[in-house]
Write an enzyme that holds these catalytic residues in place. Structure first.
Site, short mmCIF file in Angstrom:
data_model
loop_
_atom_site.label_atom_id
_atom_site.label_comp_id
_atom_site.label_asym_id
_atom_site.label_seq_id
_atom_site.Cartn_x
_atom_site.Cartn_y
_atom_site.Cartn_z
N ARG A 88 0.90 -0.79 0.04
CA ARG A 88 0.07 -0.46 0.03
C ARG A 88 1.24 1.40 0.07
O ARG A 88 2.16 1.25 0.04
CB ARG A 88 -0.71 0.05 1.33
CG ARG A 88 -0.48 -0.73 2.41
CD ARG A 88 0.13 0.07 3.31
NE ARG A 88 0.61 1.28 3.30
CZ ARG A 88 1.30 2.18 3.65
NH1 ARG A 88 2.38 1.78 3.66
NH2 ARG A 88 0.55 2.91 3.65
N ALA A 107 1.04 5.53 -1.94
CA ALA A 107 0.48 5.47 -3.50
C ALA A 107 1.57 5.24 -4.30
O ALA A 107 1.74 4.00 -5.60
CB ALA A 107 0.41 6.75 -2.99
N ARG A 134 -8.53 -0.34 -6.69
CA ARG A 134 -8.30 0.98 -5.25
C ARG A 134 -8.36 2.76 -6.01
O ARG A 134 -7.45 2.79 -7.40
CB ARG A 134 -7.05 1.31 -3.88
CG ARG A 134 -6.96 0.23 -3.84
CD ARG A 134 -6.02 -0.21 -2.65
NE ARG A 134 -6.31 0.50 -1.77
CZ ARG A 134 -5.55 1.47 -0.37
NH1 ARG A 134 -4.88 1.04 -0.51
NH2 ARG A 134 -5.88 2.65 0.32
N GLN A 179 -1.58 2.42 9.94
CA GLN A 179 -0.35 2.22 9.58
C GLN A 179 0.92 3.05 9.66
O GLN A 179 1.85 2.20 10.19
CB GLN A 179 -1.11 2.67 7.51
CG GLN A 179 -1.56 2.52 6.97
CD GLN A 179 -2.96 2.65 7.15
OE1 GLN A 179 -3.51 2.98 8.08
NE2 GLN A 179 -3.60 2.39 5.37
N ASP A 212 -2.04 10.96 -1.82
CA ASP A 212 -2.52 9.84 -2.81
C ASP A 212 -2.77 10.86 -4.05
O ASP A 212 -2.82 10.05 -5.03
CB ASP A 212 -3.61 9.64 -1.90
CG ASP A 212 -2.97 8.09 -1.22
OD1 ASP A 212 -2.50 7.11 -2.05
OD2 ASP A 212 -2.92 9.13 0.18
N ASN A 233 -5.16 12.25 0.77
CA ASN A 233 -4.11 11.90 1.74
C ASN A 233 -5.00 10.75 3.26
O ASN A 233 -6.11 11.19 2.88
CB ASN A 233 -3.21 12.10 2.51
CG ASN A 233 -2.55 11.73 2.86
OD1 ASN A 233 -1.83 10.30 2.64
ND2 ASN A 233 -1.72 11.54 4.34
N LYS A 234 -4.59 10.06 3.34
CA LYS A 234 -5.54 9.19 4.60
C LYS A 234 -6.00 9.65 5.33
O LYS A 234 -6.42 11.13 5.70
CB LYS A 234 -4.53 8.86 5.51
CG LYS A 234 -4.88 7.41 6.43
CD LYS A 234 -5.64 6.43 5.92
CE LYS A 234 -4.64 5.70 4.53
NZ LYS A 234 -5.86 4.62 3.80
O1 MRU Z 1 -4.56 3.48 2.50
P1 MRU Z 1 -3.36 3.19 2.18
O2 MRU Z 1 -1.89 3.01 3.59
O3 MRU Z 1 -2.68 3.23 0.44
O4 MRU Z 1 -2.53 5.05 2.48
C1 MRU Z 1 -0.97 5.60 2.00
C2 MRU Z 1 -1.38 6.77 2.50
O5 MRU Z 1 -2.08 7.48 2.71
C3 MRU Z 1 -0.35 7.73 2.77
O6 MRU Z 1 0.49 9.00 3.41
C4 MRU Z 1 0.00 7.98 1.35
O7 MRU Z 1 -0.51 6.90 0.30
C5 MRU Z 1 1.25 8.46 0.22
S1 MRU Z 1 2.76 6.97 0.43
C6 MRU Z 1 4.19 7.79 -0.22
#
Ligand code: MRU
Length: 369
Positions: free
Chosen positions: A54, A56, A95, A208, A249, A259-260
């Site tokens: 996981r 981006a 996704r 995470q 993302d 982002n998350k």
């Molecule tokens: O659901 P995830 O774990 O894929 O979400 C990841 C994030 O939100 C990260 O902050 C984002 O992908 C940047 S990764 C460099």
């Protein structure tokens, strides 16, 4: 980055069998360090969907290898264009929020749309996937270098006292290929002997932060403190946070950042307390075709059970426990949008820019049509 004494990337081609792509199984971390073999397009789809991989940039690179594995499935009866476009559509549907997924798949397809023989197709697809990995590593190295300047200037202002950085989710090397985005400046500052400390948001519902960011920082000797997602605002009021650095993302051409889930609330608290808030991202995470994040970015909705349950380690195994009454209705939005007006700047591979169309255009003029 280091795991124990050995250097690892988050994804690589098996040394002895080029039909196998290897990844670190992020569903098992931090309790077990295991790698997983991806041998087919389906394996790649599942790895992204179940979040074995996981983040981006890594989602993009893994999907690029997915197209490579699709070329290995070609035989004399295969309708090649059909087979590849089906594989691409399937992987891109996995996704919705991280733009790197469609960017990487289309990048590889473009390399293949030159009428190569099927044998050459695999060679070209593999070369493109490996190129994406090298490019993303270089992007993160550069993000580290530019982000380091921010940490150095705070350290100077604090006369060398510890710089306290808050981060949300995992935008580390596990989410990229190496170095990370939000973590890259932190690793470089630590390497340079600048005292740093990281407030790590646990990042419900999949944690995470507590599982991956804490593990990464621990493996590399960087001091950190785990906090609940609701704690950051209070720490900012108490002047215990010097800077917030998160990943992205999908960022629009106007600087809105997806982002998350929970990132927006951190940005609001930082804004209210006049604390610099940066998103660190490679240009592969910028969607130059859209402007308004709230209107144009699709937010992933995931299984509500990720909210009603929490996964952890007990009695010698990884297990999931329910944290609410049975049959509780839950909503699970995976990401949110931080509007550009709340963002101090974007840390990219080409430097730091304001989260405005004008500044992003100046930095990436070749991407603007
Ligand atoms: O659901 P995830 O774990 O894929 O979400 C990841 C994030 O939100 C990260 O902050 C984002 O992908 C940047 S990764 C460099």
């Amino acid at each position: 980055m280091k795991v124990g004494n050995k250097h690892y990337q988050s994804i690589w081609l098996d040394e002895s069998d080029p039909s196998i792509v290897r990844v670190i199984d992020q569903q098992k971390l931090p309790f077990y360090f295991e790698t997983k073999e991806l041998r087919s397009v389906d394996d790649v789809f599942c790895a992204i969907d179940e979040m074995t991989v996981r983040g981006a940039p890594l989602i993009g690179a893994t999907a690029a290898f997915g197209i490579y594995l699709a070329t290995l499935e070609i035989n004399s009866l295969t309708d090649v264009p059909d087979h590849l476009s089906n594989a691409a559509r399937y992987l891109i549907s996995c996704r919705p929020t991280a733009v790197n997924l469609s960017w990487a798949v289309n990048y590889v397809l473009e390399k293949l749309n030159k009428g190569h023989s099927s044998g050459l197709l695999s060679e070209k697809a593999l070369a493109a996937a490996l190129e994406i990995c090298e490019k993303e590593k270089e992007n993160c190295r550069q993000i580290g270098t530019y982000g380091l300047e921010l940490i150095e200037s705070i350290s100077k202002k604090k006369n060398g006292e510890q710089v306290n950085i808050l981060t949300h989710c995992n935008a580390g090397w596990l989410a990229c290929i190496d170095y990370g985005t939000a973590t890259a400046p932190i690793y470089l500052a630590h390497e340079k002997g600048i005292p740093v400390h990281v407030w790590v948001d646990e990042t419900r519902p999949r944690n995470q932060g507590s599982k991956l960011t804490a593990w990464e920082l621990g493996q590399n000797g960087i001091p950190y403190t785990l906090i609940t997602d609701n704690t950051g605002g209070y720490l900012m009021q108490q002047k215990m946070v010097d800077i917030v650095i998160v990943g992205s993302d999908r960022t629009t051409r106007k600087g809105d950042v997806a982002n998350k889930i929970g990132t927006y609330l951190k940005a609001l608290a930082a804004y209210d307390n006049n604390i610099p808030f940066y998103a660190a991202l490679p240009s592969t995470s910028i969607d130059f075709g859209i402007s308004d994040g709230l209107k144009e970015i699709e937010i992933e909705k995931r299984d509500p059970e990720e909210v009603t349950n929490i996964t952890g380690y007990a009695d010698g195994k990884i297990q999931s426990v329910r944290i609410c009454p049975e049959n509780t209705l839950a909503a699970n939005y995976g990401f949110d949008i931080t509007p550009a007006r709340l963002i101090t700047g974007l840390i990219t591979e080409k430097g730091i820019c304001k989260a405005t169309e004008q500044d992003i255009k100046k930095m990436f003029s070749d991407k603007f049509s």
